[in-house]
Each structure stands twice: as C-alpha cells, then as structure tokens.
Motif scaffolding. Structure first.
Motif, PDB file in Angstrom:
ATOM      1  N   ARG A  50       0.822  -1.215   0.000  1.00 24.45           N
ATOM      2  CA  ARG A  50       0.000   0.000   0.000  1.00 24.45           C
ATOM      3  C   ARG A  50       0.852   1.259   0.000  1.00 24.45           C
ATOM      4  O   ARG A  50       0.622   2.182  -0.743  1.00 24.45           O
ATOM      5  CB  ARG A  50      -0.915   0.020   1.206  1.00 24.45           C
ATOM      6  CG  ARG A  50      -1.997  -1.006   1.110  1.00 24.45           C
ATOM      7  CD  ARG A  50      -2.917  -0.864   2.259  1.00 24.45           C
ATOM      8  NE  ARG A  50      -3.967  -1.863   2.132  1.00 24.45           N
ATOM      9  CZ  ARG A  50      -5.145  -1.740   2.665  1.00 24.45           C
ATOM     10  NH1 ARG A  50      -5.427  -0.679   3.381  1.00 24.45           N
ATOM     11  NH2 ARG A  50      -6.045  -2.665   2.499  1.00 24.45           N
ATOM     12  N   ARG A  51       1.846   1.298   0.876  1.00 27.50           N
ATOM     13  CA  ARG A  51       2.650   2.504   0.970  1.00 27.50           C
ATOM     14  C   ARG A  51       3.969   2.155   1.655  1.00 27.50           C
ATOM     15  O   ARG A  51       4.007   1.361   2.572  1.00 27.50           O
ATOM     16  CB  ARG A  51       1.900   3.546   1.786  1.00 27.50           C
ATOM     17  CG  ARG A  51       2.644   4.826   1.989  1.00 27.50           C
ATOM     18  CD  ARG A  51       1.780   5.865   2.611  1.00 27.50           C
ATOM     19  NE  ARG A  51       1.708   5.670   4.056  1.00 27.50           N
ATOM     20  CZ  ARG A  51       1.123   6.518   4.865  1.00 27.50           C
ATOM     21  NH1 ARG A  51       0.521   7.578   4.393  1.00 27.50           N
ATOM     22  NH2 ARG A  51       1.103   6.304   6.156  1.00 27.50           N
ATOM     23  N   HIS A  53       6.668   3.693   4.055  1.00 28.93           N
ATOM     24  CA  HIS A  53       6.796   4.800   4.995  1.00 28.93           C
ATOM     25  C   HIS A  53       8.267   5.063   5.267  1.00 28.93           C
ATOM     26  O   HIS A  53       8.998   4.188   5.707  1.00 28.93           O
ATOM     27  CB  HIS A  53       6.073   4.465   6.307  1.00 28.93           C
ATOM     28  CG  HIS A  53       6.210   5.539   7.333  1.00 28.93           C
ATOM     29  ND1 HIS A  53       5.568   6.742   7.229  1.00 28.93           N
ATOM     30  CD2 HIS A  53       6.935   5.592   8.474  1.00 28.93           C
ATOM     31  CE1 HIS A  53       5.879   7.491   8.267  1.00 28.93           C
ATOM     32  NE2 HIS A  53       6.717   6.811   9.038  1.00 28.93           N
TER      33      HIS A  53
END
Length: 63
Positions: A50-51, A53
């Motif tokens: 998703r992402r 970080h």
C-alpha cells in the motif's frame, strides 16, 4: 632480461584473470530480460504494497 619477461607474463595473466570474470558478470547483468512470467509476478507482488513509509530526515542545524 628474464625479470622483464616474467613481469610481462604476470601482467598478462592478471589481465586474463580480470577479463574472464568481468565478461561473465557483464553477461549476467546486461542484456538479459526478466522472463515475462517472473516480471508479472514481481509486479503483482509490488502492487500489493500500500505505501512505503520513510521517516523524514531530522532538521539540519546550522550552528
């Protein structure tokens, strides 16, 4: 005289020893595309993330 000839032969041997692995490594790194099935599998796996970080870098202190 023999020292000079031996030095040249050792130099040629060192060049040969450097060129052979270098050529093999280049063939492994350049010019070979990833098979389509492996490329598609990697793409599917990467799209599930998703992402990513990343923590921001701390502020710089100029003093």
């Amino acid at each position: 005289m023999w020292d000079g000839i031996a030095s040249i032969l050792i130099g040629l041997l060192l060049v040969l020893v450097a060129v052979i692995p270098g050529r093999a490594g280049t063939e492994l790194l350049v010019g070979r595309a990833l098979p389509a099935s492996a490329r598609d599998a990697a793409r599917r796996e990467l799209l599930t993330i998703r992402r990513v970080h990343l923590d921001p870098a701390p502020p710089r202190r100029d003093d």
